[in-house]
Structures are given as structure tokens and as C-alpha cells.
Scaffold this motif. Structure first.
Motif, PDB file in Angstrom:
ATOM      1  N   ALA A  22       0.994  -1.214   0.035  1.00 52.17           N
ATOM      2  CA  ALA A  22      -0.176   0.223   0.036  1.00 52.17           C
ATOM      3  C   ALA A  22       0.714   1.342  -0.019  1.00 52.17           C
ATOM      4  N   ARG A  23       2.084   1.153   0.599  1.00 52.84           N
ATOM      5  CA  ARG A  23       2.686   2.605   0.713  1.00 52.84           C
ATOM      6  C   ARG A  23       3.472   2.780  -0.796  1.00 52.84           C
ATOM      7  N   LYS A  24       3.458   1.972  -1.674  1.00 51.16           N
ATOM      8  CA  LYS A  24       4.058   1.965  -3.094  1.00 51.16           C
ATOM      9  C   LYS A  24       3.326   3.082  -3.779  1.00 51.16           C
ATOM     10  N   PRO A  25       3.875   4.316  -4.254  1.00 46.16           N
ATOM     11  CA  PRO A  25       2.884   5.453  -4.740  1.00 46.16           C
ATOM     12  C   PRO A  25       2.812   4.855  -6.195  1.00 46.16           C
ATOM     13  N   THR A  26       1.309   5.142  -6.602  1.00 51.84           N
ATOM     14  CA  THR A  26       0.956   4.804  -7.826  1.00 51.84           C
ATOM     15  C   THR A  26       0.315   6.076  -8.448  1.00 51.84           C
ATOM     16  N   PHE A  27       0.040   6.133  -9.645  1.00 50.13           N
ATOM     17  CA  PHE A  27      -0.567   7.550 -10.106  1.00 50.13           C
ATOM     18  C   PHE A  27      -1.655   7.540  -9.566  1.00 50.13           C
ATOM     19  N   ALA A  28      -2.758   6.399  -9.553  1.00 50.43           N
ATOM     20  CA  ALA A  28      -4.244   6.741  -9.086  1.00 50.43           C
ATOM     21  C   ALA A  28      -4.147   7.353  -7.537  1.00 50.43           C
ATOM     22  N   LYS A  29      -3.370   6.578  -6.726  1.00 54.63           N
ATOM     23  CA  LYS A  29      -3.231   6.911  -5.407  1.00 54.63           C
ATOM     24  C   LYS A  29      -2.671   8.609  -5.257  1.00 54.63           C
ATOM     25  N   MET A  30      -1.649   8.970  -6.090  1.00 50.29           N
ATOM     26  CA  MET A  30      -1.084  10.133  -5.952  1.00 50.29           C
ATOM     27  C   MET A  30      -2.099  11.311  -6.569  1.00 50.29           C
ATOM     28  N   LEU A  31      -2.974  10.780  -7.693  1.00 55.14           N
ATOM     29  CA  LEU A  31      -4.124  11.693  -7.935  1.00 55.14           C
ATOM     30  C   LEU A  31      -5.162  11.768  -6.793  1.00 55.14           C
ATOM     31  N   ARG A  32      -5.740  10.941  -6.176  1.00 49.85           N
ATOM     32  CA  ARG A  32      -6.650  10.952  -5.063  1.00 49.85           C
ATOM     33  C   ARG A  32      -6.189  11.764  -4.104  1.00 49.85           C
ATOM     34  N   LEU A  33      -4.762  11.486  -3.750  1.00 52.92           N
ATOM     35  CA  LEU A  33      -4.186  12.545  -2.803  1.00 52.92           C
ATOM     36  C   LEU A  33      -4.173  13.997  -3.065  1.00 52.92           C
ATOM     37  N   PHE A  34      -4.017  14.240  -4.302  1.00 46.59           N
ATOM     38  CA  PHE A  34      -3.996  15.622  -4.738  1.00 46.59           C
ATOM     39  C   PHE A  34      -5.555  16.181  -4.925  1.00 46.59           C
ATOM     40  N   ILE A  35      -6.305  15.302  -5.211  1.00 48.92           N
ATOM     41  CA  ILE A  35      -7.770  15.880  -4.903  1.00 48.92           C
ATOM     42  C   ILE A  35      -8.312  16.158  -3.715  1.00 48.92           C
ATOM     43  N   LYS A  36      -7.855  15.050  -2.941  1.00 52.96           N
ATOM     44  CA  LYS A  36      -8.574  15.322  -1.351  1.00 52.96           C
ATOM     45  C   LYS A  36      -7.755  16.532  -0.635  1.00 52.96           C
ATOM     46  N   THR A  37      -6.617  16.759  -1.014  1.00 45.30           N
ATOM     47  CA  THR A  37      -5.824  17.951  -0.518  1.00 45.30           C
ATOM     48  C   THR A  37      -6.367  19.352  -1.163  1.00 45.30           C
ATOM     49  N   PHE A  38      -6.543  19.147  -2.342  1.00 46.54           N
ATOM     50  CA  PHE A  38      -6.914  20.221  -3.048  1.00 46.54           C
ATOM     51  C   PHE A  38      -8.586  20.645  -2.596  1.00 46.54           C
ATOM     52  N   GLY A  39      -9.235  19.608  -2.458  1.00 48.31           N
ATOM     53  CA  GLY A  39     -10.693  19.665  -1.697  1.00 48.31           C
ATOM     54  C   GLY A  39     -10.433  20.424  -0.577  1.00 48.31           C
ATOM     55  N   LEU A  40      -9.697  19.844   0.370  1.00 49.72           N
ATOM     56  CA  LEU A  40      -9.452  20.285   1.730  1.00 49.72           C
ATOM     57  C   LEU A  40      -9.207  21.921   1.585  1.00 49.72           C
ATOM     58  N   PHE A  41      -8.219  22.219   1.138  1.00 51.54           N
ATOM     59  CA  PHE A  41      -7.833  23.504   1.037  1.00 51.54           C
ATOM     60  C   PHE A  41      -8.741  24.466   0.451  1.00 51.54           C
ATOM     61  N   PHE A  42      -9.681  23.987  -0.530  1.00 55.50           N
ATOM     62  CA  PHE A  42     -10.621  24.925  -1.335  1.00 55.50           C
ATOM     63  C   PHE A  42     -11.759  24.927  -0.097  1.00 55.50           C
ATOM     64  N   ILE A  43     -12.146  23.856   0.570  1.00 58.11           N
ATOM     65  CA  ILE A  43     -13.091  24.274   1.623  1.00 58.11           C
ATOM     66  C   ILE A  43     -12.699  25.070   2.775  1.00 58.11           C
ATOM     67  N   LEU A  44     -11.468  25.061   3.297  1.00 57.20           N
ATOM     68  CA  LEU A  44     -10.919  25.736   3.957  1.00 57.20           C
ATOM     69  C   LEU A  44     -10.946  27.341   3.620  1.00 57.20           C
ATOM     70  N   LEU A  45     -10.568  27.416   2.271  1.00 55.65           N
ATOM     71  CA  LEU A  45     -10.585  28.850   1.588  1.00 55.65           C
ATOM     72  C   LEU A  45     -11.974  29.390   2.020  1.00 55.65           C
ATOM     73  N   LEU A  46     -13.065  28.549   1.497  1.00 62.75           N
ATOM     74  CA  LEU A  46     -14.399  29.251   1.494  1.00 62.75           C
ATOM     75  C   LEU A  46     -14.658  29.381   2.909  1.00 62.75           C
ATOM     76  N   LEU A  47     -14.360  28.523   3.752  1.00 62.76           N
ATOM     77  CA  LEU A  47     -14.802  29.012   5.253  1.00 62.76           C
ATOM     78  C   LEU A  47     -14.167  30.049   5.774  1.00 62.76           C
TER      79      LEU A  47
END
Length: 94
Positions: A22-47
Motif C-alpha cells: 500500500a505504501r508504494k505510490p501509484t498514479f491513481a493514489k497520488m491523484l486521489r491524494l492531490f484531489i483530497k488535498t485540493f478539496g480540503l484547502f478549497f473548503i478551508l478557503l471558502l470557510l
């Protein structure tokens, strides 16, 4: 009783193998991490924007914004990195 100890060790080894895989980075995992992080910071920006609109002037300060982003990231870091660490089997949770 001896069978249980062997079974538990087998489960621990299997879980360690799953962790290594599970610790091996794959494109799909890195993309999900990017989307989650972007979503988190976007929500914090809105708040924070809503907070500033309602008169919380301390949020206009760069250091306060940095503190909000850091606190949000630290609090939600287990959720962000959940793709890189599978949950342990029910038998090992005890």
C-alpha cells in the motif's frame, strides 16, 4: 492456544505485506491524494472567506490563514493518507 498464536503471527505478516504494497505510490493514489488535498484547502478557503465576510478580521492576517491551513491538514492527515495505509484486520485490532 498454540494455534491462535500461529494464526496471529500469520495475520501480522500478511498485514505487513499489505502495508508494504500500500505504501508504494501509484498514479491513481497520488491523484486521489492531490484531489483530497485540493478539496480540503478549497473548503478551508471558502470557510475563511465566509468568516472574513462575517467580520472575523483576524483571518485577513497571513499567519492566521497559515495556522488554519496547518491545523486542517494536521487534523485530517489520517484521512488524506488513508490510501497509503490499509486498516488492520479485525483479529489484530484487539
Amino acid at each position: 492456544m498454540l494455534r491462535f498464536v500461529g494464526k496471529k503471527k500469520k495475520l501480522q505478516k500478511q498485514y505487513q505485506r499489505q502495508l508494504e504494497e500500500a505504501r508504494k505510490p501509484t498514479f491513481a493514489k497520488m491523484l486521489r491524494l492531490f484531489i483530497k488535498t485540493f478539496g480540503l484547502f478549497f473548503i478551508l478557503l471558502l470557510l475563511m472567506s465566509i468568516g472574513i465576510a462575517y467580520g472575523l478580521d483576524f483571518l485577513k492576517n497571513w499567519w492566521a490563514q497559515l495556522a488554519v491551513y496547518a491545523a486542517g491538514y494536521i487534523l485530517l492527515q489520517p484521512w488524506l493518507m488513508s490510501d497509503f495505509r490499509p486498516p488492520p484486520p479485525k483479529e489484530l485490532r484487539k
